[in-house]
Design a protein around this motif. Sequence first.
Motif, PDB file in Angstrom:
ATOM      1  N   TYR A 158       5.385   7.215  -2.718  1.00 15.42           N
ATOM      2  CA  TYR A 158       4.771   7.070  -0.780  1.00 15.42           C
ATOM      3  C   TYR A 158       4.299   6.371   0.035  1.00 15.42           C
ATOM      4  CZ  TYR A 158       5.650  11.855  -4.252  1.00 15.42           C
ATOM      5  OH  TYR A 158       5.968  13.470  -4.591  1.00 15.42           O
ATOM      6  N   PHE A 159       4.998   6.473   1.244  1.00 16.67           N
ATOM      7  CA  PHE A 159       4.698   5.079   2.156  1.00 16.67           C
ATOM      8  C   PHE A 159       3.891   6.543   3.435  1.00 16.67           C
ATOM      9  CE2 PHE A 159       7.659   2.998  -0.105  1.00 16.67           C
ATOM     10  CZ  PHE A 159       6.593   1.858  -1.078  1.00 16.67           C
TER      11      PHE A 159
ATOM     12  N   GLU B 281       1.990  -1.967  13.303  1.00 16.90           N
ATOM     13  CA  GLU B 281       0.346  -1.979  13.381  1.00 16.90           C
ATOM     14  C   GLU B 281      -0.127  -1.705  14.923  1.00 16.90           C
ATOM     15  OE1 GLU B 281       0.670  -6.468  13.524  1.00 16.90           O
ATOM     16  OE2 GLU B 281       1.480  -6.301  11.670  1.00 16.90           O
ATOM     17  N   THR B 282       1.024  -1.355  15.706  1.00 21.18           N
ATOM     18  CA  THR B 282       0.384  -0.101  17.180  1.00 21.18           C
ATOM     19  C   THR B 282       1.304   1.103  16.680  1.00 21.18           C
ATOM     20  OG1 THR B 282       2.716  -0.346  17.602  1.00 21.18           O
ATOM     21  CG2 THR B 282       1.464  -2.745  18.074  1.00 21.18           C
ATOM     22  N   ARG B 283       2.043   1.394  15.369  1.00 18.36           N
ATOM     23  CA  ARG B 283       2.607   2.408  15.309  1.00 18.36           C
ATOM     24  C   ARG B 283       3.306   3.793  16.715  1.00 18.36           C
ATOM     25  NH1 ARG B 283      -2.322   5.761  12.293  1.00 18.36           N
ATOM     26  NH2 ARG B 283      -2.549   4.105  10.222  1.00 18.36           N
TER      27      ARG B 283
ATOM     28  N   ASP C 154      -2.592   1.534   7.019  1.00 17.16           N
ATOM     29  CA  ASP C 154      -2.296   0.753   7.691  1.00 17.16           C
ATOM     30  C   ASP C 154      -0.733  -0.031   7.073  1.00 17.16           C
ATOM     31  OD1 ASP C 154      -4.303   0.292   9.451  1.00 17.16           O
ATOM     32  OD2 ASP C 154      -5.784  -0.308   8.372  1.00 17.16           O
ATOM     33  N   MET C 155      -0.411  -0.396   7.622  1.00 25.93           N
ATOM     34  CA  MET C 155       0.692  -1.151   7.480  1.00 25.93           C
ATOM     35  C   MET C 155       0.951  -2.368   8.299  1.00 25.93           C
ATOM     36  SD  MET C 155       3.944   1.372   5.925  1.00 25.93           S
ATOM     37  CE  MET C 155       4.407  -0.047   5.686  1.00 25.93           C
ATOM     38  N   HIS C 156       0.960  -3.690   7.878  1.00 25.88           N
ATOM     39  CA  HIS C 156       1.402  -4.717   8.172  1.00 25.88           C
ATOM     40  C   HIS C 156       2.645  -5.135   8.620  1.00 25.88           C
ATOM     41  CE1 HIS C 156      -2.800  -5.386   8.287  1.00 25.88           C
ATOM     42  NE2 HIS C 156      -2.804  -5.367   6.613  1.00 25.88           N
ATOM     43  N   ASN C 157       3.791  -5.506  10.639  1.00 21.53           N
ATOM     44  CA  ASN C 157       5.136  -6.360   9.846  1.00 21.53           C
ATOM     45  C   ASN C 157       5.653  -6.993   9.498  1.00 21.53           C
ATOM     46  OD1 ASN C 157       4.861  -4.021  12.302  1.00 21.53           O
ATOM     47  ND2 ASN C 157       4.405  -5.222  13.986  1.00 21.53           N
ATOM     48  N   SER C 158       4.360  -8.052   8.987  1.00 19.58           N
ATOM     49  CA  SER C 158       4.763  -9.176   7.745  1.00 19.58           C
ATOM     50  C   SER C 158       5.151  -8.734   6.388  1.00 19.58           C
ATOM     51  CB  SER C 158       3.687 -10.186   7.893  1.00 19.58           C
ATOM     52  OG  SER C 158       2.074  -9.438   7.141  1.00 19.58           O
ATOM     53  N   GLU C 159       4.803  -7.598   6.395  1.00 19.10           N
ATOM     54  CA  GLU C 159       5.297  -6.524   5.393  1.00 19.10           C
ATOM     55  C   GLU C 159       6.744  -6.441   4.890  1.00 19.10           C
ATOM     56  OE1 GLU C 159       1.212  -4.853   3.756  1.00 19.10           O
ATOM     57  OE2 GLU C 159       2.330  -3.967   5.195  1.00 19.10           O
TER      58      GLU C 159
ATOM     59  N   TRP D  96       0.885  -1.227  -0.179  1.00 19.50           N
ATOM     60  CA  TRP D  96      -0.112  -0.223  -0.210  1.00 19.50           C
ATOM     61  C   TRP D  96       1.423   1.378   0.207  1.00 19.50           C
ATOM     62  CZ3 TRP D  96      -5.624   0.306   0.880  1.00 19.50           C
ATOM     63  CH2 TRP D  96      -5.609   1.527   0.931  1.00 19.50           C
ATOM     64  N   HIS D  97       1.081   1.949  -1.163  1.00 24.61           N
ATOM     65  CA  HIS D  97       1.445   3.537  -1.045  1.00 24.61           C
ATOM     66  C   HIS D  97       0.675   4.298  -2.108  1.00 24.61           C
ATOM     67  CE1 HIS D  97       3.398   0.823  -3.855  1.00 24.61           C
ATOM     68  NE2 HIS D  97       4.478   1.913  -4.372  1.00 24.61           N
ATOM     69  N   ALA D  98       1.392   5.234  -2.047  1.00 22.22           N
ATOM     70  CA  ALA D  98       1.064   6.578  -3.307  1.00 22.22           C
ATOM     71  C   ALA D  98       2.325   6.024  -4.084  1.00 22.22           C
ATOM     72  CB  ALA D  98       0.163   7.366  -2.817  1.00 22.22           C
ATOM     73  N   ILE D  99       1.856   6.750  -5.495  1.00 22.70           N
ATOM     74  CA  ILE D  99       2.795   7.151  -6.924  1.00 22.70           C
ATOM     75  C   ILE D  99       2.594   8.566  -7.545  1.00 22.70           C
ATOM     76  CG2 ILE D  99       3.343   6.040  -8.923  1.00 22.70           C
ATOM     77  CD1 ILE D  99       3.358   3.945  -8.457  1.00 22.70           C
TER      78      ILE D  99
END
Length: 254
Positions: free
Chosen positions: A108-109, A181-183, A115-120, A85-88
Amino acid sequence: MGKQVWRVVVAGCAAAVFTAVAAAPAGAAEGGVSFSRVQVNGGKSIVIGVSKEVAVPASFRMATTHKWKWPAVFLYRGGAGDRLWHAIETSDCIKVSSGVCDFNETMYFDPSVWDMHNSEAGAWKVGAEVYFEGGGGDTDDKGLTVYVKRSSRLTANASPEPVSKDRTITVTGKVTRANWETRKYASYGDRLVSLQFKPAGTASYTTVKKVYANGSGDLKTTVKASKTGTWRWVYYGNTTTGPSTSSGDNVVVK
């Protein structure tokens, strides 16, 4: 060209849009397009913390006789449906010759927005795609790997200070890592970290010893204080975690 947003993101003109998932990159999807000179972040890892947007430069060349829209390079795992997930934001065509364009792109991240997942964290493949006016398109696997990593942090404290010559000082610190996930930053235990020293009046650090953090990420070791200088910890990272260097703690030796 404008900034676009996807878990898949397609770069295109004007406003941001959400796009459908494309087929898995496995060479040309429909043909008639070739991508070359693909680069993402100069071949370096992409390191992301918990709050600040990270802008990642990319570039590529596209050759086609089709009328096109929304060319972009992107990161994926498995099939193209598993994209980060990001913008371009992609530049307009920088014309090389008839039907051949160079493009500059920025990914852009922003972990504070999406939402970002640690598994990513870890290895991602690089794909390139374009949509054709009137329908269809082309999606290619470019055979490149980019590592997306969770940012790490280090602290350092050396004491007592000042200290008498040849007495023992204790250097402590802590290793933490971004939890997407918790930021927040959380303890990162069992890491091998280098203790470095820079004598006063010099410009470079030298590694004195290597120390493993405990399960809570805490660092502690003792060294002999032979001269005034600055102590710091350095962690070199791994395939899922970025490197970090603590601020230096100066100790005066009397």
